[in-house]
Design an enzyme around this catalytic site. Structure first.
Site, PDB file in Angstrom:
ATOM      1  N   SER A  23       0.805  -1.226   0.000  1.00 55.69           N
ATOM      2  CA  SER A  23       0.000   0.000   0.000  1.00 55.69           C
ATOM      3  C   SER A  23       0.840   1.280   0.000  1.00 55.69           C
ATOM      4  O   SER A  23       0.338   2.345  -0.330  1.00 55.69           O
ATOM      5  CB  SER A  23      -0.932   0.016   1.220  1.00 55.69           C
ATOM      6  OG  SER A  23      -0.200   0.138   2.420  1.00 55.69           O
TER       7      SER A  23
ATOM      8  N   LYS B 135       0.629   4.996   6.844  1.00 52.14           N
ATOM      9  CA  LYS B 135       0.110   5.823   5.743  1.00 52.14           C
ATOM     10  C   LYS B 135       0.785   7.193   5.810  1.00 52.14           C
ATOM     11  O   LYS B 135       1.566   7.495   6.716  1.00 52.14           O
ATOM     12  CB  LYS B 135      -1.408   6.002   5.844  1.00 52.14           C
ATOM     13  CG  LYS B 135      -2.229   4.720   5.882  1.00 52.14           C
ATOM     14  CD  LYS B 135      -2.173   3.955   4.585  1.00 52.14           C
ATOM     15  CE  LYS B 135      -2.965   2.644   4.697  1.00 52.14           C
ATOM     16  NZ  LYS B 135      -2.693   1.731   3.584  1.00 52.14           N
TER      17      LYS B 135
END
Length: 589
Positions: free
Chosen positions: A428, A484
């Site tokens: 990701s 993230k």
């Protein structure tokens, strides 16, 4: 396969009996004799038997204390999960039907020996689960189990196993369809059939390093395929019994038989050109002076010194299956027997795949190429090659692990609370962070005050993300963290997701790298999640909220899907990437 351990007993008897020559067995051999080339004979070739048994019955719950204790002992899952309030015999639901942790077939007879198939629809390590699942990730496992009539019974067997589900063809007829597998185990290679050969024995007499166990199998079926076939699933295949033995006990016999006898024989084995090979045993090639030609050839076949390989199956020079090269009388033909080899363990197989491009195992090698260079795990000669090989494959990781193990206690206590290592588990954050990268993460107090737009952070999952994960059949621990990049801060307005999956904040594109520089996930599952995403359109971020994105928009489940992140969930910031060393970096932008 976790089994009742007799390692201490084995070690003691190895010390006592290491100089005893040979060990005897009581055998029942097949009557059929097959003539080979050059007048070599093998007299150990019984017929092959087929079997087909339905897989519909969950494993019975233990009725006695002894049965319960035995089940707990052999269960590979954490004891806390097995003893939890939830029913450990259930591992989820599909279409409102319970998914049993283990399914057992009826016992079936082959040549007067009893067997059973064990199926773990979601694998052997999945804990209790009560959630309903639409898609089930992971692998299912299936094993062939031997049921001896009395202690000390054992059989040398080769088998092929298929899991078959029922489907309806275009004419409306129900047909049995084999489920696909990842790898075929032994030879011949197949997309639907797993094959192997082992000595199946009494549970206490098992020692997998010498090819002995009560049951054996693999996790090579899709859990989703298996779970969707429950109710109509069957196990089919063939079993060949090469030899039967009785009274193979490690106890009360001199010299010992069974597991101890096999281990002693393995410890005495030498690479003198005359060693025999048995199906199921683990061999370890080693650097042997004067045999550079064989070692060079083996390297071309991805067979390296110091690496553990299991013999999955053996054939003679004519391609006939055999269990041991000892049954071939002619030395010339014995050297031409072909061994199907596979590295021991998925991790090692993946390492060789990534390093050398080996996409499927096993590889087939003539016994003569190994007879002078291969030893066993129990032979002292294999110790140095195995250690050397481990460091050669990944010396940086082993060195780092050793350094961490020797860290002084005060520093370790400080690191435990304020610094930690984090391995990137997914794609990701590609291309900034790759799967397998290891980060050093600082977790000092006041982390949010040292964070600004564009920084990469680690955080504990908010409730909305936790629900997505559990609804898909996965589990989170209390220490689970996600990584993230912060692109939105408290007070930011007009957050909008466009048709390409990109995010605008305050009328501008979200900060960060080009989020198209990574490979798409083939099924594009993220598209479905984005359609109903909680972060598709937000008027304004609250005073305690941030908006985070992964650097790979094609796979990242981020604020687009589950909404804003409470800033108190931010746990730490990466300060360096320390692994792999060729990508060491202290500026993770």
């Amino acid at each position: 396969m976790k089994r009742l351990s007799i390692s201490s007993y084995l070690l003691l008897l190895c010390i006592i009996f290491i100089n005893i020559e040979g060990f005897s067995t009581t055998s029942t051999k097949a009557k059929q004799t097959t003539k080979l080339a050059n007048d070599a004979f093998t007299d150990n070739r019984p017929d092959t038997y087929t079997f087909s048994v339905p897989l519909t019955n969950p494993r019975p719950k233990p009725e006695s204390f002894v049965d319960k204790f035995k089940e707990l002992w052999n269960d590979p899952r954490p004891i806390s999960a097995v003893l939890s309030d939830q029913d450990s015999s259930s591992v989820g639901k599909i279409d409102d039907e319970e998914i049993p942790y283990c399914i057992v077939s009826d016992e079936f007879s082959v040549d007067d020996e009893m067997f059973q198939i064990l199926l773990y629809p979601r694998g052997r390590f999945v804990g209790s689960d009560t959630s309903s699942l639409s898609f089930i990730a992971g692998s299912a496992s299936a094993y062939l189990r031997y049921l001896p009539k009395q202690y000390g019974d054992e059989v040398d067997v080769a088998w092929k196993l298929r899991l078959c589900g029922s489907t309806i063809d275009s004419s409306g007829t129900t047909v049995s369809t084999p489920l696909s597998i990842v790898t075929s185990g032994g030879l011949p290679k197949s997309n639907t059939t797993w094959s192997a050969a082992m000595t199946l024995c009494t549970e206490m007499e098992g020692s997998e390093s010498v090819g002995r166990t009560q049951d054996w199998g693999s996790s090579i079926w899709s859990a989703n395929d298996v779970c969707n076939s429950l109710g109509s699933l069957a196990a089919e295949g063939e079993i060949t019994i090469f030899e039967k033995r009785k009274s193979e006990s490690s106890f009360f016999t001199l010299p010992p038989r069974g597991a101890v006898g096999a281990v002693l024989s393995a410890a005495r084995s030498t690479s003198d050109g005359g060693r025999k090979f048995r199906a199921g045993e683990v061999i370890v090639p080693r650097l042997t002076p004067g045999h550079e030609t064989e070692l060079k050839f083996l390297k071309g076949q991805f067979i390296y010194p110091g690496v553990d390989y299991r013999i999955m199956s053996i054939t003679d020079s004519n391609g006939n299956p055999i269990f041991s090269t000892d049954c071939i009388k002619n030395d010339s033909d014995k050297s031409k027997a072909r061994l199907a080899l596979r590295p021991c363990g998925w991790k090692l197989q993946q390492q060789l795949w990534k390093r050398d491009g080996v996409k499927d195992w096993p590889v087939e090698v003539e016994a003569g190429m190994l007879s002078h260079v291969a030893t066993t795990r129990f032979n002292i000669d294999s110790a140095i090659p195995r250690i050397t090989s481990a460091f050669q494959r990944d010396w940086k990781l082993y060195t780092l692990s050793l350094a961490i193990a020797l860290t002084p206690i005060p520093l370790a206590l400080f690191a435990r609370n304020f610094v930690s290592f984090y391995a990137i588990p997914s794609a990701s954050m590609e291309p900034t962070l790759l799967k397998g990268d290891v980060l050093v993460v600082e977790k000092l107090p006041g982390i949010y005050q040292r964070t600004q737009r564009g920084d990469i952070v680690l955080f504990s999952p908010p409730e909305s993300l936790t629900k997505i994960i559990t609804d898909n059949g996965s589990k989170l621990s209390s220490t689970s963290l996600f990584v993230k990049r912060i692109v939105g801060l408290p007070g930011d307005q007009n957050i909008r997701l466009d048709d390409d999956g990109d995010v605008e904040i305050n009328g501008l594109s979200a900060v960060g790298p080009d989020r198209t520089l990574c490979a798409d996930e083939p099924l594009r599952l993220i598209d479905r999640q984005l359609r109903d995403g909680k972060g598709k359109e937000l008027k304004e971020l609250g005073k305690s909220e941030v908006y985070v994105l992964g650097d790979c928009k094609a796979v990242s489940v981020d604020s687009r899907v589950w909404g804003a992140l409470p800033k108190e969930n931010i746990i730490g910031k990466p300060v360096a990437r320390i692994w792999p060393l060729n990508r060491f970096d202290v500026h993770l932008d």
